[in-house]
Scaffold this motif. Structure first.
Motif, PDB file in Angstrom:
ATOM      1  N   LYS A 101      24.887  71.732  34.189  1.00 54.23           N
ATOM      2  CA  LYS A 101      25.230  71.137  32.889  1.00 54.23           C
ATOM      3  C   LYS A 101      26.257  71.986  32.142  1.00 54.23           C
ATOM      4  N   LYS A 102      26.063  73.282  32.145  1.00 53.25           N
ATOM      5  CA  LYS A 102      26.975  74.171  31.419  1.00 53.25           C
ATOM      6  C   LYS A 102      28.367  74.167  32.050  1.00 53.25           C
ATOM      7  N   LEU A 103      28.442  74.033  33.377  1.00 52.59           N
ATOM      8  CA  LEU A 103      29.749  73.977  34.045  1.00 52.59           C
ATOM      9  C   LEU A 103      30.451  72.650  33.769  1.00 52.59           C
ATOM     10  N   VAL A 104      29.676  71.563  33.652  1.00 50.52           N
ATOM     11  CA  VAL A 104      30.253  70.277  33.246  1.00 50.52           C
ATOM     12  C   VAL A 104      30.779  70.380  31.817  1.00 50.52           C
ATOM     13  N   ASP A 105      29.959  70.926  30.931  1.00 47.64           N
ATOM     14  CA  ASP A 105      30.360  71.068  29.527  1.00 47.64           C
ATOM     15  C   ASP A 105      31.600  71.949  29.397  1.00 47.64           C
ATOM     16  N   LEU A 106      31.657  73.024  30.185  1.00 48.25           N
ATOM     17  CA  LEU A 106      32.813  73.917  30.154  1.00 48.25           C
ATOM     18  C   LEU A 106      34.077  73.178  30.573  1.00 48.25           C
ATOM     19  N   GLY A 107      33.973  72.372  31.629  1.00 47.42           N
ATOM     20  CA  GLY A 107      35.132  71.614  32.095  1.00 47.42           C
ATOM     21  C   GLY A 107      35.658  70.656  31.047  1.00 47.42           C
ATOM     22  N   ILE A 108      34.752  69.913  30.394  1.00 47.12           N
ATOM     23  CA  ILE A 108      35.161  68.965  29.353  1.00 47.12           C
ATOM     24  C   ILE A 108      35.787  69.711  28.177  1.00 47.12           C
ATOM     25  N   ARG A 109      35.169  70.819  27.783  1.00 45.74           N
ATOM     26  CA  ARG A 109      35.673  71.575  26.632  1.00 45.74           C
ATOM     27  C   ARG A 109      37.075  72.125  26.899  1.00 45.74           C
ATOM     28  N   GLU A 110      37.276  72.714  28.077  1.00 45.85           N
ATOM     29  CA  GLU A 110      38.583  73.268  28.403  1.00 45.85           C
ATOM     30  C   GLU A 110      39.634  72.166  28.552  1.00 45.85           C
ATOM     31  N   ASN A 170      39.670  69.324  26.974  1.00 47.46           N
ATOM     32  CA  ASN A 170      39.993  68.875  25.615  1.00 47.46           C
ATOM     33  C   ASN A 170      40.937  69.840  24.909  1.00 47.46           C
ATOM     34  N   ILE A 171      40.743  71.128  25.122  1.00 48.89           N
ATOM     35  CA  ILE A 171      41.587  72.138  24.479  1.00 48.89           C
ATOM     36  C   ILE A 171      43.053  71.952  24.868  1.00 48.89           C
ATOM     37  N   TYR A 172      43.299  71.664  26.139  1.00 51.22           N
ATOM     38  CA  TYR A 172      44.673  71.595  26.627  1.00 51.22           C
ATOM     39  C   TYR A 172      45.263  70.184  26.616  1.00 51.22           C
ATOM     40  N   GLY A 173      44.452  69.182  26.212  1.00 53.91           N
ATOM     41  CA  GLY A 173      45.019  67.851  26.017  1.00 53.91           C
ATOM     42  C   GLY A 173      44.587  66.784  26.991  1.00 53.91           C
ATOM     43  N   TRP A 174      43.416  66.976  27.627  1.00 55.07           N
ATOM     44  CA  TRP A 174      42.899  65.960  28.548  1.00 55.07           C
ATOM     45  C   TRP A 174      41.504  65.538  28.119  1.00 55.07           C
ATOM     46  N   SER A 175      41.094  64.357  28.548  1.00 51.99           N
ATOM     47  CA  SER A 175      39.800  63.826  28.124  1.00 51.99           C
ATOM     48  C   SER A 175      38.673  64.227  29.067  1.00 51.99           C
ATOM     49  N   ASP A 176      39.007  64.608  30.299  1.00 58.60           N
ATOM     50  CA  ASP A 176      37.963  64.911  31.274  1.00 58.60           C
ATOM     51  C   ASP A 176      38.455  65.940  32.292  1.00 58.60           C
ATOM     52  N   THR A 177      37.514  66.475  33.049  1.00 56.02           N
ATOM     53  CA  THR A 177      37.812  67.545  34.004  1.00 56.02           C
ATOM     54  C   THR A 177      38.668  67.046  35.155  1.00 56.02           C
ATOM     55  N   TYR A 178      38.451  65.807  35.580  1.00 55.53           N
ATOM     56  CA  TYR A 178      39.211  65.247  36.701  1.00 55.53           C
ATOM     57  C   TYR A 178      40.706  65.261  36.431  1.00 55.53           C
ATOM     58  N   THR A 179      41.135  64.665  35.329  1.00 59.40           N
ATOM     59  CA  THR A 179      42.571  64.554  35.063  1.00 59.40           C
ATOM     60  C   THR A 179      43.193  65.914  34.753  1.00 59.40           C
ATOM     61  N   ASN A 192      35.104  62.529  40.239  1.00 56.86           N
ATOM     62  CA  ASN A 192      34.042  62.537  39.230  1.00 56.86           C
ATOM     63  C   ASN A 192      34.624  63.054  37.917  1.00 56.86           C
ATOM     64  N   PHE A 193      34.639  62.208  36.897  1.00 60.64           N
ATOM     65  CA  PHE A 193      35.255  62.586  35.627  1.00 60.64           C
ATOM     66  C   PHE A 193      34.518  63.736  34.942  1.00 60.64           C
ATOM     67  N   ARG A 194      33.236  63.887  35.275  1.00 58.55           N
ATOM     68  CA  ARG A 194      32.423  64.932  34.652  1.00 58.55           C
ATOM     69  C   ARG A 194      31.868  65.871  35.722  1.00 58.55           C
ATOM     70  N   GLU A 195      32.748  66.332  36.562  1.00 54.14           N
ATOM     71  CA  GLU A 195      32.387  67.283  37.619  1.00 54.14           C
ATOM     72  C   GLU A 195      32.228  68.681  37.026  1.00 54.14           C
ATOM     73  N   GLU A 196      31.396  69.513  37.663  1.00 55.64           N
ATOM     74  CA  GLU A 196      31.353  70.922  37.271  1.00 55.64           C
ATOM     75  C   GLU A 196      32.749  71.510  37.445  1.00 55.64           C
ATOM     76  N   LEU A 197      33.165  72.337  36.511  1.00 50.25           N
ATOM     77  CA  LEU A 197      34.540  72.828  36.498  1.00 50.25           C
ATOM     78  C   LEU A 197      34.898  73.582  37.770  1.00 50.25           C
ATOM     79  N   ASP A 198      33.981  74.377  38.295  1.00 52.60           N
ATOM     80  CA  ASP A 198      34.311  75.146  39.505  1.00 52.60           C
ATOM     81  C   ASP A 198      34.594  74.234  40.693  1.00 52.60           C
ATOM     82  N   LYS A 199      33.815  73.158  40.838  1.00 54.20           N
ATOM     83  CA  LYS A 199      34.021  72.222  41.942  1.00 54.20           C
ATOM     84  C   LYS A 199      35.334  71.451  41.779  1.00 54.20           C
ATOM     85  N   ALA A 200      35.578  70.948  40.571  1.00 54.87           N
ATOM     86  CA  ALA A 200      36.808  70.193  40.327  1.00 54.87           C
ATOM     87  C   ALA A 200      38.032  71.069  40.527  1.00 54.87           C
ATOM     88  N   LEU A 201      37.957  72.304  40.069  1.00 51.30           N
ATOM     89  CA  LEU A 201      39.074  73.228  40.215  1.00 51.30           C
ATOM     90  C   LEU A 201      39.333  73.533  41.691  1.00 51.30           C
TER      91      LEU A 201
END
Length: 513
Positions: free
Chosen positions: A228-237, A239-248, A134-143
């Motif tokens: 929603k906030k965990l999804v947003d956090l994943g995308i934001r982080e 983007n900071i380090y050079g990726w477009s989504d939480t999955y990659t 899931n490209f827009r997974e909650e950060l805790d789950k994806a991690l």
């Protein structure tokens, strides 16, 4: 001392010889790629010692064997094997396929210490294809599933010095880097992360920072807002380090964790590009669910989308699932043969047989215009509009400019007693949702290379090149996209109308009968 080669001669299979009697542990066989790897091993490597499947139980089937029989062995991926010799297939499943009830994200996979130790002693290799895609997974789950669980994988491997680990990653760990992308450790395109002298990046401090941010979000929100906030956090982080989504982003973190944890062990990272339906095996067009490109194709077929952000001249890197499965099996045989090395292979098409986004779209539109009636589950009627790819800025201007007046019109209609939303507004929201999730992949500025994988193929014999083809140059894109892939979507992925939710751009699970 010369390296032992996979090749045993042009009249014999080195791969089959290396896998004879070997025991392989596989995760992720409830997923699309995992099923194809399993089917190929069963069909092509009859002398394999055993296939061990780590499967998480669920509410309906708490036992791994029960879930395997009902959700995996019943899959259409095994139609060929059942048709050829159902009794032999059933006997193989009973004698050689061993199901383990466990969870890859739990310490020791949720097994007892003795059972975990025994498992390590049983298996010669471990193929880990479990992941959250899931490209827009909650950060805790994806991690948890894409990064942290790999410490459990490494813990098993450390109990058996001869165990080879094959980690299925993705070419898109490349993130926002541009240009030629080689089979190497990827440098982040954003904020700096310290790099070790062994080449991988030191991620412990970053992971702790992410966990602290997750804990902070958890302390302040709950319910749907927390998600929603965990999804947003994943995308934001990301983007900071050079990726477009939480999955990659989390898959890249996972690569670094494994490279450090198994620095002196056999580790092969296999990176596929966009995996789509089978070219030939187990049958042309076989697919399960709606993948990256398919969500957009389906939305166009249903009249939901006709404009999308994209770069027509960019190379969209698509690879059939059977070529990926073959790459994994070739890598497996090599890792068992030549132990103690780290390898990275990319299974892709962009450097050897590129298809542009424009060509991809044109092939599909030509088929839709000429033969839409042949795909009754995909096209309910002949598409009335062309599918147009435009640059992102223009897309945002057009879509943003259309939405405001349409939204006002929709409110006016509701005030007048018409409670339904404007169909155009719904379609616009679908377009924006899909563009948010997949827009990065339709404006490529990179080309993935697979020189290492092709060098591996060159070291195999003629029989193995026939049994385990991986070369994307064999793909006729017009035939594959127009007939094989659309036919597969129609036959396998869309066997019931309204099976998928375009609004969520994710497959909806079909209830078991």
């Amino acid at each position: 001392m010369e390296k032992q080669q996979l090749q045993t001669g042009t009249s014999a299979s080195g791969v089959l010889e290396q896998l004879r009697g070997k025991h392989v542990l596989i995760t992720g066989t409830t997923g699309f790629l995992g099923k194809v790897v399993l089917e190929k091993l069963i069909r092509t490597v009859p002398d394999i010692g055993g296939i061990h499947l780590l499967i998480r139980g669920n509410k309906r089937y708490p036992d791994a064997r029960e879930r395997f029989c009902n959700e995996i062995a019943s899959s259409s991926v095994f139609e060929h094997l059942r048709h050829e010799d159902n009794e032999a297939f059933e006997n193989f499943l009973e004698d050689r396929v061993h199901c383990i009830t466990g969870e890859v994200t739990e310490p020791r996979f949720g097994l007892t210490a003795d059972r975990f130790q025994a498992l390590a002693g049983q298996v010669d290799a471990f193929i880990n294809s479990a992941a959250s895609v899931n490209f827009r997974e909650e950060l805790d789950k994806a991690l948890r599933i894409n990064t942290l669980c790999l410490e459990n994988v490494a813990s098993l491997a450390r109990l058996n010095s001869k165990m080879a680990v094959i980690q299925v990653s993705t070419c898109y760990v490349n993130g926002k880097n541009s240009g030629q992308v080689t089979e190497s450790v990827i440098k982040p395109a954003g904020a700096a992360i310290p790099r070790s002298t062994d080449g991988y990046y030191e991620i412990e401090e970053l992971v702790h920072l992410l966990q602290d941010k997750i804990a902070d979000v958890r302390a302040r929100y709950s319910g749907k807002m927390l998600e929603k906030k965990l999804v947003d956090l994943g995308i934001r982080e990301a983007n900071i380090y050079g990726w477009s989504d939480t999955y990659t982003f989390t898959k890249w973190l996972g690569e670094q964790l494994l490279m450090k944890a198994l620095s002196d062990r056999s580790l092969t990272i296999v990176r596929p590009s966009i995996i789509e339906s089978a070219l030939e095996e187990p049958s042309p067009g076989w697919i399960e669910g709606v993948k990256v490109a398919d969500a957009i194709i389906l939305a166009y077929a249903r009249g939901k989308v006709s404009l999308f952000p994209g770069k027509r001249s960019g190379i969209i890197d698509v690879i059939p699932v059977d070529l990926v499965a073959n790459s994994i099996i070739l890598s497996l045989a090599e890792a068992i043969t030549e132990q103690g090395q780290r390898r990275i292979y990319q299974c892709c098409s962009g450097s050897s047989n590129p298809v542009s986004l424009g060509g991809f779209i044109d092939h599909l539109m030509a088929e839709a215009k000429s033969n839409y009636a042949d795909y009754g589950q995909l096209f309910y009627r002949q598409p009335s509009k062309p599918f147009i790819a435009v640059n992102r800025k223009l897309f945002d201007v057009v879509v943003g400019g259309m939405r405001l007046p349409l939204s006002i019109a929709g409110k006016a209609m509701r005030l007048a007693g018409q409670n339904r939303e404007l169909k155009v507004l719904k379609n616009l929201d679908t377009t924006r949702s899909l563009a948010t999730i997949f827009g990065f992949y339709t404006a490529p500025d990179y080309i993935f290379r697979n020189d290492g994988l092709m060098a591996l193929v060159s070291r195999t014999g003629d029989v193995d090149r026939m049994l385990f083809p991986v070369d994307a140059r064999q793909i006729d894109w017009e035939l594959y996209l127009r007939k094989i892939h659309l036919g597969g979507l129609n036959r396998y992925a869309l066997n019931e109308r309204k099976l998928y939710s375009l609004r969520a751009a994710q497959p909806r699970k079909k209830k078991a009968a």
